[in-house]
Design a protein around this motif. Structure first.
Motif, PDB file in Angstrom:
ATOM      1  N   THR A 144       0.753  -1.275  -0.065  1.00  0.00           N
ATOM      2  CA  THR A 144       0.015  -0.092  -0.167  1.00  0.00           C
ATOM      3  C   THR A 144       0.801   1.277   0.055  1.00  0.00           C
ATOM      4  O   THR A 144       0.304   2.396  -0.268  1.00  0.00           O
ATOM      5  CB  THR A 144      -1.035   0.019   1.037  1.00  0.00           C
ATOM      6  OG1 THR A 144       0.097   0.032   2.525  1.00  0.00           O
ATOM      7  CG2 THR A 144      -1.830  -1.294   1.276  1.00  0.00           C
ATOM      8  N   GLU A 176      -8.881   4.418  -4.562  1.00  0.00           N
ATOM      9  CA  GLU A 176     -10.468   3.736  -4.464  1.00  0.00           C
ATOM     10  C   GLU A 176     -10.280   2.456  -5.235  1.00  0.00           C
ATOM     11  O   GLU A 176     -10.823   1.312  -4.919  1.00  0.00           O
ATOM     12  CB  GLU A 176     -11.415   4.687  -5.075  1.00  0.00           C
ATOM     13  CG  GLU A 176     -11.887   5.957  -4.344  1.00  0.00           C
ATOM     14  CD  GLU A 176     -13.038   6.568  -4.862  1.00  0.00           C
ATOM     15  OE1 GLU A 176     -13.460   6.159  -5.961  1.00  0.00           O
ATOM     16  OE2 GLU A 176     -13.312   7.742  -4.406  1.00  0.00           O
ATOM     17  N   ARG A 202      -7.346   0.318  -5.769  1.00  0.00           N
ATOM     18  CA  ARG A 202      -6.971  -0.595  -5.198  1.00  0.00           C
ATOM     19  C   ARG A 202      -7.901  -1.105  -3.756  1.00  0.00           C
ATOM     20  O   ARG A 202      -7.779  -2.353  -3.756  1.00  0.00           O
ATOM     21  CB  ARG A 202      -5.636  -0.015  -4.648  1.00  0.00           C
ATOM     22  CG  ARG A 202      -4.822  -0.829  -3.747  1.00  0.00           C
ATOM     23  CD  ARG A 202      -3.503  -0.340  -3.122  1.00  0.00           C
ATOM     24  NE  ARG A 202      -2.683  -0.097  -4.045  1.00  0.00           N
ATOM     25  CZ  ARG A 202      -2.123   1.440  -4.497  1.00  0.00           C
ATOM     26  NH1 ARG A 202      -3.002   2.319  -3.802  1.00  0.00           N
ATOM     27  NH2 ARG A 202      -1.340   1.630  -5.409  1.00  0.00           N
ATOM     28  N   VAL A 203      -8.540  -0.178  -3.153  1.00  0.00           N
ATOM     29  CA  VAL A 203      -9.334  -0.717  -1.919  1.00  0.00           C
ATOM     30  C   VAL A 203     -10.288  -1.717  -2.679  1.00  0.00           C
ATOM     31  O   VAL A 203     -10.664  -2.597  -1.797  1.00  0.00           O
ATOM     32  CB  VAL A 203      -9.731   0.514  -1.423  1.00  0.00           C
ATOM     33  CG1 VAL A 203     -10.864   0.004  -0.320  1.00  0.00           C
ATOM     34  CG2 VAL A 203      -8.625   1.366  -0.468  1.00  0.00           C
ATOM     35  N   ALA A 204     -11.170  -1.262  -3.576  1.00  0.00           N
ATOM     36  CA  ALA A 204     -12.015  -2.057  -4.090  1.00  0.00           C
ATOM     37  C   ALA A 204     -11.696  -3.292  -4.491  1.00  0.00           C
ATOM     38  O   ALA A 204     -12.371  -4.215  -4.386  1.00  0.00           O
ATOM     39  CB  ALA A 204     -12.823  -1.305  -5.412  1.00  0.00           C
ATOM     40  N   VAL A 213      -8.909  -4.918  -3.636  1.00  0.00           N
ATOM     41  CA  VAL A 213      -8.441  -5.698  -2.421  1.00  0.00           C
ATOM     42  C   VAL A 213      -9.783  -6.236  -1.504  1.00  0.00           C
ATOM     43  O   VAL A 213      -9.552  -7.472  -1.078  1.00  0.00           O
ATOM     44  CB  VAL A 213      -7.680  -4.740  -1.368  1.00  0.00           C
ATOM     45  CG1 VAL A 213      -7.342  -5.353  -0.063  1.00  0.00           C
ATOM     46  CG2 VAL A 213      -6.286  -4.455  -2.083  1.00  0.00           C
ATOM     47  N   ASN A 214     -10.451  -5.548  -1.337  1.00  0.00           N
ATOM     48  CA  ASN A 214     -11.827  -5.930  -0.821  1.00  0.00           C
ATOM     49  C   ASN A 214     -12.609  -7.123  -1.547  1.00  0.00           C
ATOM     50  O   ASN A 214     -12.851  -8.081  -0.899  1.00  0.00           O
ATOM     51  CB  ASN A 214     -12.776  -4.795  -0.614  1.00  0.00           C
ATOM     52  CG  ASN A 214     -12.472  -3.599   0.473  1.00  0.00           C
ATOM     53  OD1 ASN A 214     -11.423  -3.940   1.251  1.00  0.00           O
ATOM     54  ND2 ASN A 214     -12.953  -2.743   0.483  1.00  0.00           N
ATOM     55  N   ALA A 215     -12.650  -7.150  -2.636  1.00  0.00           N
ATOM     56  CA  ALA A 215     -13.164  -7.988  -3.745  1.00  0.00           C
ATOM     57  C   ALA A 215     -12.372  -9.306  -3.502  1.00  0.00           C
ATOM     58  O   ALA A 215     -12.916 -10.354  -3.542  1.00  0.00           O
ATOM     59  CB  ALA A 215     -13.257  -7.575  -5.067  1.00  0.00           C
ATOM     60  N   ASN A 252     -10.288 -10.093  -0.996  1.00  0.00           N
ATOM     61  CA  ASN A 252     -10.431 -10.474   0.291  1.00  0.00           C
ATOM     62  C   ASN A 252     -11.922 -11.285   0.380  1.00  0.00           C
ATOM     63  O   ASN A 252     -11.899 -12.384   1.296  1.00  0.00           O
ATOM     64  CB  ASN A 252     -10.244  -9.569   1.389  1.00  0.00           C
ATOM     65  CG  ASN A 252      -8.770  -9.099   1.491  1.00  0.00           C
ATOM     66  OD1 ASN A 252      -7.892  -9.697   1.027  1.00  0.00           O
ATOM     67  ND2 ASN A 252      -8.764  -7.755   1.884  1.00  0.00           N
ATOM     68  N   ALA A 253     -13.007 -10.580  -0.191  1.00  0.00           N
ATOM     69  CA  ALA A 253     -14.161 -11.491   0.126  1.00  0.00           C
ATOM     70  C   ALA A 253     -14.145 -12.747  -0.567  1.00  0.00           C
ATOM     71  O   ALA A 253     -14.715 -13.892  -0.194  1.00  0.00           O
ATOM     72  CB  ALA A 253     -15.166 -10.395  -0.513  1.00  0.00           C
ATOM     73  N   THR A 288     -11.598 -14.907  -0.882  1.00  0.00           N
ATOM     74  CA  THR A 288     -10.537 -15.551  -0.112  1.00  0.00           C
ATOM     75  C   THR A 288     -11.550 -15.877   1.167  1.00  0.00           C
ATOM     76  O   THR A 288     -11.580 -17.049   1.528  1.00  0.00           O
ATOM     77  CB  THR A 288      -9.493 -15.018   0.245  1.00  0.00           C
ATOM     78  OG1 THR A 288      -8.775 -14.393  -0.798  1.00  0.00           O
ATOM     79  CG2 THR A 288      -8.623 -15.816   1.412  1.00  0.00           C
ATOM     80  N   THR A 289     -12.287 -15.142   1.702  1.00  0.00           N
ATOM     81  CA  THR A 289     -13.253 -15.428   3.002  1.00  0.00           C
ATOM     82  C   THR A 289     -14.198 -16.487   2.599  1.00  0.00           C
ATOM     83  O   THR A 289     -14.458 -17.304   3.113  1.00  0.00           O
ATOM     84  CB  THR A 289     -13.823 -14.345   3.444  1.00  0.00           C
ATOM     85  OG1 THR A 289     -12.867 -13.339   3.838  1.00  0.00           O
ATOM     86  CG2 THR A 289     -14.581 -14.642   4.678  1.00  0.00           C
TER      87      THR A 289
END
Length: 566
Positions: free
Chosen positions: A221, A543, A545-547, A549-551, A553-554, A556-557
């Protein structure tokens, strides 16, 4: 600083580090401007000896470091031996200066000249400062300022690091680097990337950090968390352990989770890097920079001299794809035999294919040497033109290359105009390779070597990604390969996005291959395209990168949840 302050810079790679700060020592003070007491002849002998000894010491460091560091340090040694600089030093001594003061003033004058030129030469001003300090230290009989050597592991903070220091960092002690100056293509960044050192460069506020402060350095980051909480420390330690385990992913061809092949290639600056790249799993070379043959020379190398080096490279990668970039030089990397005329804005001047066309015999010799080396080896040679901005330039280079025996000729897309006209440029040539470093610089109007605008030099920016997508679509429509050879490909998650935008191969520093290979294997082509759309719909690099990364991570979860339920 208050608890958990976060500084922001440009991250190099995706590493994470946690540890105490140790600052680089201050430089030597400016030598006093006093008259010599031993006479001009004696001072000249002293200065000549110090310059020669400094050059020898820098070269020895280069030999010990090897790889790209050797090339960088050899170039620094040439600075200490520059006859123009020596003449300036002697002239100042003749006027009554001491050797120390004459060296200081001569190097400062040359440094100011390089700084005014900007671009590549402006970035070399830092190297010149380091050489000057080492010469003065030799004259004064003291140790040159360098990296501290405590008996514990630490995070090194500096305004910038000289190549001679970066090349020989003790990786058992230096956990990470933080610099206030420099950009993603500074020598600090280049060598940190090669050595897999966690680094954040161009970090505003870095010089306010103090010894023994604890920091988390996140190269993914570009963030530096100062005085982290216990929870932040625990999370960082868990991530570091997880990434260490992921580094054990077996070396093999790059591919997405659904089996879609994504060849992973190496960016190289000299033949010396071939063997280490192959050991790290490079499937070939996506960018071979030929400038090392031309820089620091007062004439263009002959066909035979070039052919020898190209043959060594192609032999090392027998049976593999090797993409060579024609000489990328010009006003920002002036060569006396190519173009050393001063320009107001070198980054927008006579460089790349423009400079080569103005000096076609040099281009013809290089293409001939490459064709001869190709005929004598078994590698799959591709050659590309740098800094193409028009359809006509693409047509010119491809035609000339084919006439001289190059089987596969292409162009680099580094200028927005070329990206926007990709559907017209690609029919004129065999392939395109996107140089994301320059494409980002020109799209955001931010000098990629200038620390003050380093935050703009972010290939996650939707405007840059949209241009990449234009080239990807043109390549898919016309059946032409589209590679990425800028350092954006070394960012593992961004690499997935680039594939989603149409990239058919990725080229990067060899140290990044393992991380990128592991990240690609987590996602399918459909997911890569979904991530690309998310990034394109964002309003900023942050924005985007965050979008993504969140996708990621979701996803992976959800996979972990499914696995646990089974």
């Amino acid at each position: 600083m208050s608890d958990s302050v976060s500084l922001s810079g440009v991250g190099i790679g995706r590493g994470l580090a946690l540890g105490p700060i140790l600052r680089m020592p201050d430089p030597l003070p400016e030598p006093a401007d006093v008259a010599s007491t031993v006479g001009a002849d004696a001072e000249k002998v002293r200065s000549a000896g110090a310059l020669a000894a400094t050059a020898a010491d820098i070269r020895l460091r280069g030999q010990r470091a090897g790889g790209a560091a050797k090339d960088v340090l050899d170039a620094q040694a040439f600075m200490a031996e520059d006859p123009t600089l020596k003449d300036d030093v002697d002239a100042r001594i003749t006027s009554g200066k001491t050797a120390e003061r004459a060296v200081y003033e001569a190097f400062a004058a040359f440094r100011d000249l390089l700084t005014s030129m900007g671009g590549y030469m402006g970035e070399r001003a830092t190297d010149l400062n380091d050489v000057s300090q080492r010469v003065v230290a030799h004259l004064q009989g003291v140790s040159a300022p360098g990296v501290p050597d405590p008996d514990y592991k630490f995070v090194l903070v500096a305004r910038d690091l000289a190549p001679a220091d970066t090349a020989l960092l003790d990786l058992d002690k230096v956990l990470a680097l933080i610099t206030s100056d420099g950009g993603p293509t500074s020598h600090t960044a280049i060598l940190a990337r090669e050595k897999s050192i966690v680094a954040v460069v161009g970090a505003t506020g870095a010089l306010e950090l103090t010894d023994d402060q604890t920091v988390i350095v996140d190269a993914t980051t570009g963030a530096v968390t100062v005085d982290p909480t216990d929870e932040q420390k625990a999370a960082a330690e868990a991530t570091i352990a997880s990434r260490a385990a992921a580094a054990d992913v077996p070396v093999g061809p790059g591919a997405l989770a659904d089996g879609t092949a994504v060849p992973l290639l190496a960016n190289l600056g000299s033949v010396d890097g071939a063997e280490p790249a192959i050991e790290k799993g490079a499937e070939g070379v996506g960018l071979f920079r030929t400038e090392f043959l031309f820089l620091d020379a007062d004439r263009a190398p002959t066909v035979a001299e070039q052919q020898e080096k190209y043959t060594q490279l192609l032999t090392a990668f027998a049976g593999k794809k090797v993409v060579v970039r024609a000489l990328d030089a010009g006003a920002d990397k002036p060569l006396s035999f190519l173009n050393d005329a001063p320009e107001e804005n070198p980054a927008l001047g006579l460089r790349g294919i423009r400079a080569l066309r103005a000096n076609e015999p040099i281009l013809r010799d290089q293409l001939t040497a490459l064709a001869n080396a190709d005929a004598a080896t078994d590698a799959d040679l591709w050659v590309m033109a740098p800094m193409v901005s028009t359809v006509e330039e693409s047509r010119y280079f491809t035609k000339l290359a084919k006439e001289l025996g190059i089987k596969t000729a292409g162009v680099m897309i580094e200028v927005p105009a070329a990206a926007l006209l990709a559907d017209r440029i690609l029919p004129e040539t065999d392939f395109a390779s996107i140089g994301t470093n320059d494409l980002t610089q020109y799209t955001l109007a931010a000098d990629r070597l200038l620390g003050s605008v380093a935050s703009f030099q972010d290939p996650w920016h939707p405007a840059v990604l949209r241009l990449v997508g234009e080239v990807g679509r043109a390549g898919a429509s016309l059946g032409k390969p589209v590679g990425i050879c800028g350092e954006a490909a070394a960012d593992p998650l961004l690499a997935v996005v680039l594939v989603g935008l149409g990239a058919t191969s990725l080229s990067m520093s060899p140290a990044a291959l393992a991380d990128v290979r592991a990240e690609l294997a987590r996602f399918s082509l459909d997911q890569a395209k979904e991530f690309a759309e998310l990034a394109l719909s964002a309003n900023s690099a942050v924005e985007a990168r965050v979008a993504v990364v969140n996708a990621a991570n979701a996803f992976t979860t959800s996979i972990s949840t499914i696995t646990e339920s089974e």
